[in-house]
Structures are given as C-alpha cells and as structure tokens.
Design an enzyme around this catalytic site. Structure first.
Site, PDB file in Angstrom:
ATOM      1  CG  ASP A 157      -1.760   1.197   1.356  1.00 11.89           C
ATOM      2  OD1 ASP A 157      -2.531   1.472   0.414  1.00 11.89           O
ATOM      3  OD2 ASP A 157      -1.667   1.888   2.387  1.00 11.89           O
ATOM      4  CG  ASP A 197      -2.272   7.488  -0.058  1.00  6.04           C
ATOM      5  OD1 ASP A 197      -1.416   8.376  -0.164  1.00  6.04           O
ATOM      6  OD2 ASP A 197      -3.074   7.188  -0.965  1.00  6.04           O
TER       7      ASP A 197
END
Length: 256
Positions: free
Chosen positions: A9, A11
């Site tokens: 991932d 953010d």
C-alpha cells in the site's frame, strides 16, 4: 518467512500525503537489495501510474518502474474491459480513472446513456455528476466502484475517501456496486496476474486492516500490518482474524 513478492500500500504505509516515511524508503531499498519482486497496490484511483511514479520520486526519493504500480483505476479498467457488451462508460472520477478506462478503448461519457457507471474519488464533484450517474444506473447501467475507502490519509489528516462519493450514488439508486479495490479481490487478482505470481508467493503490506489486510485475508494471502497509518493495536486486538504479521515500523521487518 521468505516471500517472492510484496504487494504494498502507499498512503499511510510508505508516506502520508506529502509527508515522507523514512522507513518506507528504507523498506523499498531493502527489497531492491534483496532482489525481491514488489508492486504498489493502491486504492487511490485519482492519479495515473506516471503521476504515482513522479510523486514517489519527486516527493519521497523512491524510484520505481511503471510496472511496479497498480492502482484501483487500472484494476477497474482491467475488469470493465472484460465485461460483455460494455462499450460506453459514464465516469465519476479524476484523470487517473479516465485515462485508465480510455486506454482500454472504452468510450468515456459524463452524462446520458451508458453500459456501465464507474465511480471513484472526485475532489471536484458536482451535483450533476451524481445526478447523471444515478439516472444511468436507473436506466440499466452496471454500477462499479473503484473502491469504498471511507477516508484517505494525507498530511491534513483523514480526509473523505471514494466511499463517500460511492455512498451518494448507492443511496440515490438503492443499487449495490461491484467494488474493485481493496478489500475486494478484483484488484488483488489483477495484481497477481500482472506480477505473474501466486497467492502463496506474496505478502500484502499495509496500514489499514479494513482494506489492505482484509484484501489479503479475502484472497487467503499472508499479510503484514504496519502501525504507521489507520489501524491501531487496540483495533487489531478485537479483530477476529489477525494479520499474519504485525510491525510498529517497516524497519522492524526482516526480509528473507
């Protein structure tokens, strides 16, 4: 455990908005040094892969190839392109989503009849966008969402995510969308196909139990939760299914 590949991932995991996480940069450098295959798998559908690449390089001094980036916009385009009899798509979203769908030869419209309606985060949203999406779905268009994230981490805090826009259309149509992004499986299956890896080869790395970790769990993929973003240790204590691994910082993860 030694993994061939890492799905990661962005953010809240590698950075938070414009704020760099030094541990995120070091983690990617260690993966490169170990010759590990990795791909950023992000629910953010607003940016093109080129924009994500530039953000990583210019904002965080992390340098990757385009084929190491897979957004929910790309996953949505992959999914929509294989649907039968879908040629015209009404889009509520930003440039990254428009470009991904157009790259598949789909005709993009913002009002009128459509075979499918695709909804993602749109930070310039107008009432008419919701109105035309609602009308098209009422007239039989398939309803597809890039993701239903409630919030998006950035340097200001937890701002509204794509889920807030999707919920508006869902409320006005009383139709549940097909969701592409994490924690749902289409984005993960698309990433595996692009990477040429199997579920057992990969660990999903992220900060959000309800998106990143559940995406791995739903696909029976190992997971690595890092406490740098959304999820807290108190929340995970109460979770019925725990992440495979948990670390306070990506610096704490040993790459075999």
């Amino acid at each position: 455990m030694a993994y061939k590949g890492y799905f990661i991932d962005l953010d809240g995991t590698i950075y938070q908005g414009k704020k760099s996480f030094p541990s995120g940069k070091r983690f990617i450098e260690r993966l490169k040094a170990a010759n590990k295959q990795f791909m950023f798998v992000t629910n953010n559908a607003t940016r093109t892969p080129e924009q994500v690449q530039a953000t990583l390089a210019d904002g965080h001094d992390i340098h990757v190839d385009l084929d190491q980036i897979y957004t929910s916009a790309m996953a949505t385009a992959d999914y929509v392109a294989q649907l039968p009899n879908v040629h015209q798509v009404l889009v509520v979203g930003e440039n990254g989503l428009h470009q991904a769908l157009a790259s598949k030869g789909l005709k993009i419209v913002t009002q009128g009849l459509a075979d499918a309606v695709v909804v993602g985060l749109n930070r310039n949203l107008k009432y008419d966008d919701l109105m035309y999406a609602t009308l098209a779905i009422q007239q039989g268009a398939k309803f597809i969402a890039t993701n239903i994230d409630t919030n998006l981490p950035n340097e200001k805090g937890m701002i509204p995510g794509a889920g807030s826009v999707v919920a508006s259309v869902q409320t006005s149509t009383q139709v549940d969308p097909i969701v592409i992004g994490k924690p749902y499986t289409p984005i993960m299956e698309g990433a595996l196909e692009r990477a040429g890896l199997t579920v057992n080869d990969v660990v999903m790395v992220g900060d959000n139990y309800n998106t990143d970790i559940k995406a791995g769990i739903n696909l029976k993929m190992d997971t690595l939760l890092v406490y740098s973003g959304i999820s807290t240790k108190e929340q995970i204590t109460a979770a019925q299914i725990k992440p495979t691994h948990e670390v306070d910082s990506l610096d704490d993860w040993f790459i075999e």
